[in-house]
Enzyme design. Structure first.
Site, short mmCIF file in Angstrom:
data_model
loop_
_atom_site.label_atom_id
_atom_site.label_comp_id
_atom_site.label_asym_id
_atom_site.label_seq_id
_atom_site.Cartn_x
_atom_site.Cartn_y
_atom_site.Cartn_z
N ARG A 75 -8.30 -8.94 -33.99
CA ARG A 75 -9.16 -9.61 -33.06
C ARG A 75 -10.46 -10.06 -33.74
O ARG A 75 -11.22 -10.84 -33.19
CB ARG A 75 -9.53 -8.64 -31.91
CG ARG A 75 -8.37 -8.38 -30.98
CD ARG A 75 -8.75 -7.36 -29.95
NE ARG A 75 -7.89 -6.20 -30.09
CZ ARG A 75 -8.02 -5.10 -29.40
NH1 ARG A 75 -9.02 -4.97 -28.54
NH2 ARG A 75 -7.19 -4.10 -29.57
N GLU A 131 -9.39 -15.15 -41.38
CA GLU A 131 -9.51 -13.68 -41.38
C GLU A 131 -10.98 -13.31 -41.28
O GLU A 131 -11.85 -14.05 -41.76
CB GLU A 131 -8.88 -13.16 -42.69
CG GLU A 131 -9.12 -11.71 -43.05
CD GLU A 131 -8.37 -10.69 -42.21
OE1 GLU A 131 -8.56 -10.73 -40.98
OE2 GLU A 131 -7.65 -9.87 -42.78
N ASP A 132 -11.27 -12.17 -40.65
CA ASP A 132 -12.68 -11.74 -40.58
C ASP A 132 -13.14 -11.12 -41.89
O ASP A 132 -14.13 -11.55 -42.47
CB ASP A 132 -12.92 -10.80 -39.39
CG ASP A 132 -12.05 -9.55 -39.42
OD1 ASP A 132 -11.09 -9.47 -40.22
OD2 ASP A 132 -12.31 -8.61 -38.64
N ASP A 135 -10.45 -6.77 -47.14
CA ASP A 135 -10.88 -5.46 -47.63
C ASP A 135 -9.92 -5.03 -48.73
O ASP A 135 -10.01 -5.49 -49.86
CB ASP A 135 -10.90 -4.52 -46.42
CG ASP A 135 -11.53 -3.19 -46.71
OD1 ASP A 135 -12.57 -3.14 -47.35
OD2 ASP A 135 -10.95 -2.16 -46.30
N LYS A 163 -14.88 -8.02 -49.34
CA LYS A 163 -15.40 -6.83 -50.05
C LYS A 163 -14.57 -6.68 -51.32
O LYS A 163 -13.59 -5.92 -51.34
CB LYS A 163 -15.21 -5.58 -49.19
CG LYS A 163 -15.93 -5.55 -47.87
CD LYS A 163 -15.67 -4.20 -47.22
CE LYS A 163 -16.10 -4.16 -45.79
NZ LYS A 163 -15.70 -2.90 -45.11
N PHE A 184 -19.55 -0.53 -44.07
CA PHE A 184 -18.81 -0.79 -42.83
C PHE A 184 -19.69 -1.68 -41.95
O PHE A 184 -20.82 -1.33 -41.63
CB PHE A 184 -18.47 0.50 -42.11
CG PHE A 184 -17.41 0.28 -41.09
CD1 PHE A 184 -16.07 0.27 -41.46
CD2 PHE A 184 -17.73 0.01 -39.77
CE1 PHE A 184 -15.08 0.00 -40.52
CE2 PHE A 184 -16.74 -0.26 -38.83
CZ PHE A 184 -15.42 -0.25 -39.22
N VAL A 185 -19.15 -2.85 -41.59
CA VAL A 185 -19.97 -3.83 -40.88
C VAL A 185 -19.41 -4.12 -39.48
O VAL A 185 -18.23 -3.90 -39.21
CB VAL A 185 -20.07 -5.16 -41.68
CG1 VAL A 185 -20.82 -4.96 -42.98
CG2 VAL A 185 -18.70 -5.77 -41.94
N ASP A 191 -15.69 -5.28 -35.07
CA ASP A 191 -15.98 -4.11 -34.26
C ASP A 191 -16.05 -2.80 -35.04
O ASP A 191 -15.55 -2.69 -36.17
CB ASP A 191 -14.89 -3.93 -33.21
CG ASP A 191 -13.59 -3.40 -33.82
OD1 ASP A 191 -13.10 -4.00 -34.78
OD2 ASP A 191 -13.10 -2.36 -33.36
P1 IMP Z 1 -7.34 -5.01 -45.29
O1 IMP Z 1 -5.88 -5.11 -44.98
O2 IMP Z 1 -7.69 -3.68 -45.92
O3 IMP Z 1 -7.87 -6.14 -46.10
O4 IMP Z 1 -8.06 -4.94 -43.91
C1 IMP Z 1 -8.65 -5.98 -43.29
C2 IMP Z 1 -9.00 -5.57 -41.89
O5 IMP Z 1 -9.67 -4.29 -41.88
C3 IMP Z 1 -10.01 -6.53 -41.29
O6 IMP Z 1 -9.36 -7.61 -40.66
C4 IMP Z 1 -10.75 -5.65 -40.31
O7 IMP Z 1 -10.06 -5.59 -39.09
C5 IMP Z 1 -10.71 -4.26 -40.94
N1 IMP Z 1 -11.97 -3.97 -41.62
C6 IMP Z 1 -12.17 -3.89 -42.95
N2 IMP Z 1 -13.47 -3.62 -43.21
C7 IMP Z 1 -14.10 -3.55 -42.01
C8 IMP Z 1 -15.47 -3.34 -41.61
O8 IMP Z 1 -16.40 -3.16 -42.42
N3 IMP Z 1 -15.73 -3.36 -40.27
C9 IMP Z 1 -14.75 -3.55 -39.34
N4 IMP Z 1 -13.47 -3.77 -39.67
C10 IMP Z 1 -13.14 -3.77 -40.99
#
Ligand code: IMP
Length: 211
Positions: A75, A131-132, A135, A163, A184-185, A191
């Site tokens: 979301r 994508e937001d 990570d 990140k 963590f943002v 959220d």
């Molecule tokens: P990844 O698969 O590890 O790249 O995860 C990406 C997802 O993790 C993002 O779409 C977010 O939903 C969540 N996420 C990663 N870092 C944060 C953060 O700092 N705050 C909130 N959600 C995060």
């Protein structure tokens, strides 16, 4: 009073080790168990200027398209995609996909599951995945693989935040709004346990019981 105590899902477990115990409440909502404040990291004004610049790049990349399908990852991307599409002067269609990186609620997992798929077909379409945060990169990599298998004409990706120090798989969005450190943002759609999505800026979570 907590009826159930669960170790939190992967991002919180990973980024906020001490925060991982949450109380699952009767209505299904989860709440952080430690007090925190939010320190502004990126202002609303800075975000707006960056979104405008990104939209210009996207316009140039997809200039001449008959239709650009903009796919938001739910979301966390909902505010970003809303602002972005209003800056893109192309024929645009909006669709959403929801992925969960969590195998279950009690332990970390790199497994990505699709909880909600696209409504429309993307075969022979130009696609922009929004994508937001990138990570570890597992979510974006999985979604890109899934959508490329549907043979779009062109597929590009954009992430509001990146990140890079957290990356575990080899993936890089074609466009990134801002690179940020391992914090963590929240805010601007992002959220913490479903809170703070409505902040107009991006802030980092700081726990006050540490101080
Ligand atoms: P990844 O698969 O590890 O790249 O995860 C990406 C997802 O993790 C993002 O779409 C977010 O939903 C969540 N996420 C990663 N870092 C944060 C953060 O700092 N705050 C909130 N959600 C995060």
């Amino acid at each position: 009073m907590c009826r159930h105590v669960a170790v939190s899902t992967r991002d919180l477990a990973r980024d906020l080790p001490k925060l991982t115990v949450r109380c699952k409440q009767r209505k299904g909502a989860t709440m952080p168990t430690r007090p925190y404040v939010i320190d502004e990291l990126i202002s609303a004004k800075t975000i707006a200027a960056r979104v405008e610049a990104l939209a210009k790049d996207i316009h140039d990349a997809f200039d001449g398209t008959d239709k650009l399908v903009v796919v938001g990852l739910l979301r966390g991307s909902f505010v970003f995609i809303a602002d972005l599409v209003r800056e893109i002067d192309l024929p645009v269609e909006v669709d959403f996909i929801e992925a969960s990186s969590y195998g279950n609620s009690t332990e970390s997992s790199r497994e990505v599951r699709i909880l909600k798929d696209l409504r429309g077909a993307i075969h022979h379409r130009d696609v922009l995945v929004v994508e937001d945060i990138v990570d570890t990169g597992y979510t974006l990599k999985h979604v890109v693989g899934l959508l490329k298998a549907r043979r779009p004409a062109r597929l590009k990706t954009i992430a509001l935040l990146d990140k890079p120090s957290r990356r575990e798989v080899d993936i890089q969005a074609d466009w990134t709004g801002f690179e940020i450190p391992d914090e963590f943002v929240v805010g601007y759609g992002i959220d913490f346990a479903q809170r703070n999505r409505n902040l107009p800026y991006i802030g980092k979570v700081r726990f006050t019981d540490d101080e």
